[in-house]
Design a protein around this motif. Structure first.
Motif, PDB file in Angstrom:
ATOM      1  N   ALA A 123       0.756  -1.204  -0.358  1.00 51.30           N
ATOM      2  CA  ALA A 123       0.214  -0.402  -0.412  1.00 51.30           C
ATOM      3  C   ALA A 123       0.465   1.083  -0.100  1.00 51.30           C
ATOM      4  O   ALA A 123       0.947   1.997  -0.664  1.00 51.30           O
ATOM      5  CB  ALA A 123      -1.001   0.188   1.287  1.00 51.30           C
ATOM      6  N   THR A 124       1.902   1.329   1.085  1.00 50.85           N
ATOM      7  CA  THR A 124       2.614   2.371   0.471  1.00 50.85           C
ATOM      8  C   THR A 124       3.929   2.685   0.148  1.00 50.85           C
ATOM      9  O   THR A 124       5.135   3.478  -0.061  1.00 50.85           O
ATOM     10  CB  THR A 124       3.393   2.750   2.312  1.00 50.85           C
ATOM     11  N   GLY A 125       4.055   1.647  -1.629  1.00 48.28           N
ATOM     12  CA  GLY A 125       5.000   1.235  -2.131  1.00 48.28           C
ATOM     13  C   GLY A 125       6.784   1.046  -2.033  1.00 48.28           C
ATOM     14  O   GLY A 125       7.495   1.478  -2.308  1.00 48.28           O
ATOM     15  N   GLN A 126       6.527   0.554  -1.052  1.00 52.58           N
ATOM     16  CA  GLN A 126       7.626   0.066   0.041  1.00 52.58           C
ATOM     17  C   GLN A 126       8.478  -1.070  -0.516  1.00 52.58           C
ATOM     18  O   GLN A 126       9.880  -1.473  -0.371  1.00 52.58           O
ATOM     19  CB  GLN A 126       7.621   0.397   0.796  1.00 52.58           C
ATOM     20  N   ALA A 127       8.091  -1.930  -1.205  1.00 49.64           N
ATOM     21  CA  ALA A 127       8.911  -2.673  -2.290  1.00 49.64           C
ATOM     22  C   ALA A 127       9.795  -1.991  -3.248  1.00 49.64           C
ATOM     23  O   ALA A 127       9.548  -1.550  -4.330  1.00 49.64           O
ATOM     24  CB  ALA A 127       7.207  -4.013  -3.393  1.00 49.64           C
ATOM     25  N   GLU A 128      10.693  -3.257  -3.688  1.00 51.43           N
ATOM     26  CA  GLU A 128      11.931  -2.508  -4.064  1.00 51.43           C
ATOM     27  C   GLU A 128      11.214  -2.915  -5.470  1.00 51.43           C
ATOM     28  O   GLU A 128      11.602  -4.237  -5.546  1.00 51.43           O
ATOM     29  CB  GLU A 128      13.451  -3.165  -3.567  1.00 51.43           C
ATOM     30  N   GLU A 129      11.771  -2.161  -6.567  1.00 51.23           N
ATOM     31  CA  GLU A 129      12.528  -2.319  -7.608  1.00 51.23           C
ATOM     32  C   GLU A 129      13.350  -3.809  -8.223  1.00 51.23           C
ATOM     33  O   GLU A 129      14.122  -3.130  -7.568  1.00 51.23           O
ATOM     34  CB  GLU A 129      12.288  -1.596  -8.631  1.00 51.23           C
ATOM     35  N   PRO A 130      13.108  -4.362  -8.843  1.00 47.18           N
ATOM     36  CA  PRO A 130      14.450  -5.767  -9.067  1.00 47.18           C
ATOM     37  C   PRO A 130      15.480  -4.962  -9.398  1.00 47.18           C
ATOM     38  O   PRO A 130      15.289  -5.213 -10.834  1.00 47.18           O
ATOM     39  CB  PRO A 130      13.425  -6.012  -9.479  1.00 47.18           C
ATOM     40  N   LYS A 131      16.504  -4.749  -8.975  1.00 47.18           N
ATOM     41  CA  LYS A 131      17.371  -4.511  -9.877  1.00 47.18           C
ATOM     42  C   LYS A 131      18.610  -5.260 -10.481  1.00 47.18           C
ATOM     43  O   LYS A 131      19.698  -5.702  -9.726  1.00 47.18           O
ATOM     44  CB  LYS A 131      18.599  -3.491  -8.119  1.00 47.18           C
ATOM     45  N   LEU A 132      18.032  -6.037 -11.412  1.00 49.94           N
ATOM     46  CA  LEU A 132      18.850  -6.726 -11.863  1.00 49.94           C
ATOM     47  C   LEU A 132      19.850  -6.170 -12.807  1.00 49.94           C
ATOM     48  O   LEU A 132      19.547  -5.398 -13.172  1.00 49.94           O
ATOM     49  CB  LEU A 132      18.074  -7.713 -12.923  1.00 49.94           C
ATOM     50  N   SER A 133      20.861  -6.845 -12.552  1.00 51.78           N
ATOM     51  CA  SER A 133      22.730  -6.951 -13.059  1.00 51.78           C
ATOM     52  C   SER A 133      21.680  -6.766 -15.029  1.00 51.78           C
ATOM     53  O   SER A 133      20.671  -7.042 -14.848  1.00 51.78           O
ATOM     54  CB  SER A 133      23.617  -7.056 -13.020  1.00 51.78           C
ATOM     55  N   VAL A 134      22.077  -5.677 -15.871  1.00 46.80           N
ATOM     56  CA  VAL A 134      21.945  -5.815 -17.270  1.00 46.80           C
ATOM     57  C   VAL A 134      22.198  -7.623 -17.885  1.00 46.80           C
ATOM     58  O   VAL A 134      20.780  -7.677 -18.376  1.00 46.80           O
ATOM     59  CB  VAL A 134      23.504  -5.355 -18.308  1.00 46.80           C
ATOM     60  N   THR A 135      23.237  -8.499 -16.727  1.00 50.08           N
ATOM     61  CA  THR A 135      23.487  -9.492 -17.623  1.00 50.08           C
ATOM     62  C   THR A 135      22.404 -10.337 -17.114  1.00 50.08           C
ATOM     63  O   THR A 135      21.837 -11.187 -17.667  1.00 50.08           O
ATOM     64  CB  THR A 135      24.822 -10.348 -17.323  1.00 50.08           C
ATOM     65  N   LYS A 136      22.094 -10.056 -15.838  1.00 52.05           N
ATOM     66  CA  LYS A 136      20.962 -11.322 -15.745  1.00 52.05           C
ATOM     67  C   LYS A 136      19.414 -10.427 -16.108  1.00 52.05           C
ATOM     68  O   LYS A 136      18.653 -11.749 -16.356  1.00 52.05           O
ATOM     69  CB  LYS A 136      21.254 -10.746 -13.795  1.00 52.05           C
ATOM     70  N   ALA A 137      19.743  -9.182 -15.995  1.00 51.83           N
ATOM     71  CA  ALA A 137      18.607  -8.911 -16.697  1.00 51.83           C
ATOM     72  C   ALA A 137      18.239  -9.741 -18.082  1.00 51.83           C
ATOM     73  O   ALA A 137      16.983  -9.480 -18.661  1.00 51.83           O
ATOM     74  CB  ALA A 137      18.034  -7.596 -16.742  1.00 51.83           C
ATOM     75  N   MET A 138      19.013  -9.700 -19.091  1.00 55.32           N
ATOM     76  CA  MET A 138      19.162 -10.170 -20.159  1.00 55.32           C
ATOM     77  C   MET A 138      17.870 -11.894 -20.029  1.00 55.32           C
ATOM     78  O   MET A 138      17.821 -12.145 -20.834  1.00 55.32           O
ATOM     79  CB  MET A 138      20.295 -10.202 -20.706  1.00 55.32           C
ATOM     80  N   THR A 139      18.907 -12.074 -19.384  1.00 56.41           N
ATOM     81  CA  THR A 139      18.446 -13.829 -19.148  1.00 56.41           C
ATOM     82  C   THR A 139      17.180 -13.940 -18.395  1.00 56.41           C
ATOM     83  O   THR A 139      17.142 -14.409 -18.827  1.00 56.41           O
ATOM     84  CB  THR A 139      19.548 -14.666 -18.070  1.00 56.41           C
ATOM     85  N   PHE A 140      16.464 -13.447 -17.289  1.00 49.79           N
ATOM     86  CA  PHE A 140      15.140 -13.406 -17.473  1.00 49.79           C
ATOM     87  C   PHE A 140      14.312 -12.355 -18.473  1.00 49.79           C
ATOM     88  O   PHE A 140      13.669 -13.485 -18.333  1.00 49.79           O
ATOM     89  CB  PHE A 140      15.194 -11.972 -16.362  1.00 49.79           C
ATOM     90  N   TYR A 141      14.755 -11.653 -19.578  1.00 50.18           N
ATOM     91  CA  TYR A 141      14.468 -11.011 -20.577  1.00 50.18           C
ATOM     92  C   TYR A 141      14.006 -12.477 -21.375  1.00 50.18           C
ATOM     93  O   TYR A 141      12.745 -12.844 -22.149  1.00 50.18           O
ATOM     94  CB  TYR A 141      15.150 -10.391 -21.263  1.00 50.18           C
ATOM     95  N   LEU A 142      15.229 -13.450 -21.767  1.00 47.78           N
ATOM     96  CA  LEU A 142      15.495 -14.268 -23.015  1.00 47.78           C
ATOM     97  C   LEU A 142      14.123 -15.356 -22.363  1.00 47.78           C
ATOM     98  O   LEU A 142      13.545 -15.974 -22.965  1.00 47.78           O
ATOM     99  CB  LEU A 142      16.596 -15.042 -22.531  1.00 47.78           C
ATOM    100  N   GLU A 143      14.487 -16.079 -20.517  1.00 45.84           N
ATOM    101  CA  GLU A 143      13.505 -16.734 -19.960  1.00 45.84           C
ATOM    102  C   GLU A 143      12.495 -16.888 -19.781  1.00 45.84           C
ATOM    103  O   GLU A 143      11.262 -17.621 -18.965  1.00 45.84           O
ATOM    104  CB  GLU A 143      14.720 -17.304 -18.561  1.00 45.84           C
ATOM    105  N   THR A 144      11.998 -15.584 -19.401  1.00 50.13           N
ATOM    106  CA  THR A 144      10.553 -15.368 -19.045  1.00 50.13           C
ATOM    107  C   THR A 144       9.616 -14.380 -19.406  1.00 50.13           C
ATOM    108  O   THR A 144       8.512 -14.261 -20.559  1.00 50.13           O
ATOM    109  CB  THR A 144      10.669 -14.999 -17.414  1.00 50.13           C
ATOM    110  N   ILE A 145      10.396 -13.060 -19.871  1.00 48.48           N
ATOM    111  CA  ILE A 145       9.103 -11.751 -20.697  1.00 48.48           C
ATOM    112  C   ILE A 145       9.154 -12.248 -22.096  1.00 48.48           C
ATOM    113  O   ILE A 145       8.011 -12.127 -22.371  1.00 48.48           O
ATOM    114  CB  ILE A 145      10.342 -10.249 -20.878  1.00 48.48           C
TER     115      ILE A 145
END
Length: 453
Positions: free
Chosen positions: A134-156
């Motif tokens: 409710a108060t927006g305190q969940a942190e945005e997932p700070k994935l590194s460039v390398t990890k974000a690319m892996t997440f993109y390929l495997e999920t998004i």
């Protein structure tokens, strides 16, 4: 997270997690055993505050998604999947509480005081999860460039690989990961993707531009190659931010590279005399395995792409038809280059004789067109069957095109035969197979049956 099913085709049970008590509907669900040590709620019991079953189902769905994402995050731990799932769980939980999720900084900067008080009031009646949501305190997932690319390929972007073969998926992933790795190398750190600055993007763009322009004696890279690699980073940032429902300016936007057609290397065709006297000469291909030789001979008289012949399944080879032909089209586990690539190719000359020897196709090279190309290029170089360093396996396709042109075959017929796009609405089916064969026989080359493997 597995859902209860009704036993019919595995469909979700429409009454899952719903209990009626004194006319009101409740969401009742046990915490899964594999995360019970991380979530001590045991059995969850929440009033949905409605007597309407339809409304109860909608509210049940919201609670269900929020819990599924929360448990997914717990199970995944501190990895990329866990970080993203936890953030998504907070967004879903906020919707359950009746709010749109907003980051704490955004709430502090622009939310009316009345909204802030309502959010606090609702969240304080719940638990820590409700407060964060409710108060927006969940942190945005700070994935590194390398990890974000892996997440993109495997999920998004997992849906983008539908219909691709294993080899096509592998090559796609290699190119995407190579773009991310090169970006990290050039900017000098593998920081969070969402923290990439315009300066980082400009630095990466400058590195590519130097190669496109061939500065400092470097071998020139085509603008098309640079645009594809740089575009992979632009798309990664855009899709990742969109997945997290974040409206962020893309630091890679507006940066492109020139790509003049004249800069592209042209693969020259083999001359007709060279194919007839050298390529189709008996004994010219000693040491080359049967399937590689067979595919090359089929390329000579079909103008097909090497990958199209490598991946011909038996059911696309029609040798018993009145006019034997092969079909290039979509396959369940393999995409083709373009929609216009779909076509039927009549078989003639050495291609027909060869396909009669290989009615089931070429299993050795199925989904291995890169291996075929390497094998044929090594062989052609060793046998001195490449007139110039610019000649490639694709020269057979370009030769077929030139032969059709010089024989005076119709422009649209030539385009359709090669699987190129015709720039007008398509009428009919392109002519009967017998007529197509008659046209192509105008360029048919003589051959000695002894060359067929």
């Amino acid at each position: 997270m597995a859902r209860k099913t009704d036993g019919k085709n595995g469909a979700p049970d429409p009454m899952r997690y719903l209990k009626e008590r004194s006319g009101n509907w409740h969401y009742v669900r046990r915490v899964p055993a594999h995360v019970a040590f991380l979530d001590d709620r045991g059995t969850i019991q929440i009033s949905l505050k409605t007597r309407s079953l339809d409304v109860a189902k909608l509210r049940r769905d919201a609670h269900e998604r929020a819990d599924d994402l929360y448990w997914q995050g717990l199970a995944a731990g501190d990895g990329a999947q866990g970080a993203v799932a936890s953030y998504e769980a907070a967004r879903s939980r906020a919707r359950v509480l009746g709010f749109e999720y907003k980051a704490a900084a955004d709430l502090a900067a622009s939310a009316p005081i009345e909204e802030l008080l309502r959010r606090l009031d609702v969240s304080l009646k719940g638990n820590e999860r409700d407060l964060d949501a409710a108060t927006g305190q969940a942190e945005e997932p700070k994935l590194s460039v390398t990890k974000a690319m892996t997440f993109y390929l495997e999920t998004i972007a997992i849906g983008e690989t539908k219909g691709m073969s294993e080899n096509q998926v592998r090559k796609r992933e290699e190119k995407k990961k190579a773009a991310a790795a090169k970006f990290v190398e050039i900017v000098g750190h593998d920081g969070p993707l969402l923290d990439v600055t315009r300066s980082d993007a400009v630095k990466y763009h400058k590195w590519w531009m130097e190669r496109v322009l061939g500065k400092d004696g470097q071998k020139k890279t085509s603008g098309n190659t640079a645009n594809r690699s740089f575009g992979s980073m632009r798309k990664l940032f855009r899709e990742y931010a969109s997945y997290l429902h974040l409206e962020l300016k893309n630091p890679f936007d507006g940066l492109t590279f020139p790509d003049r057609k004249s800069q592209k290397r042209v693969v020259p065709p083999f001359e007709v005399e060279f194919i007839r006297d050298r390529i189709l000469a008996v004994g010219a291909h000693e040491g080359l395995n049967r399937e590689a030789l067979a595919i090359m001979l089929v390329l000579v008289e079909t103008g097909a792409r090497p990958s199209e012949i490598c991946n011909l399944p038996p059911e696309r080879i029609h040798l018993k038809a009145n006019v034997p032909y092969i079909t290039v089209d979509y396959q369940e586990e393999r995409v083709i280059k373009t929609e216009s690539s779909t076509r039927d190719i009549p078989l003639m000359g050495v291609a027909l004789a060869t396909m009669r020897k290989f009615p089931n196709g070429f299993p050795r090279y199925r989904d291995k067109e890169d291996t075929l190309s390497a094998t044929l290029m090594k062989h052609l170089r060793a046998k001195k069957l490449l007139p110039t360093p610019a000649h490639k396996v694709y020269s057979f396709r370009h030769s077929f095109e030139k032969r059709m042109l010089e024989a005076g075959l119709d422009y649209e017929f030539r385009k359709a035969a090669l699987g190129h796009t015709v720039d007008r609405e398509k009428y009919g089916d392109g002519g009967s197979m017998a007529w197509r064969l008659e046209q192509l026989q105008k360029i048919e080359l003589p051959f000695d049956q002894r060359i067929v493997p």
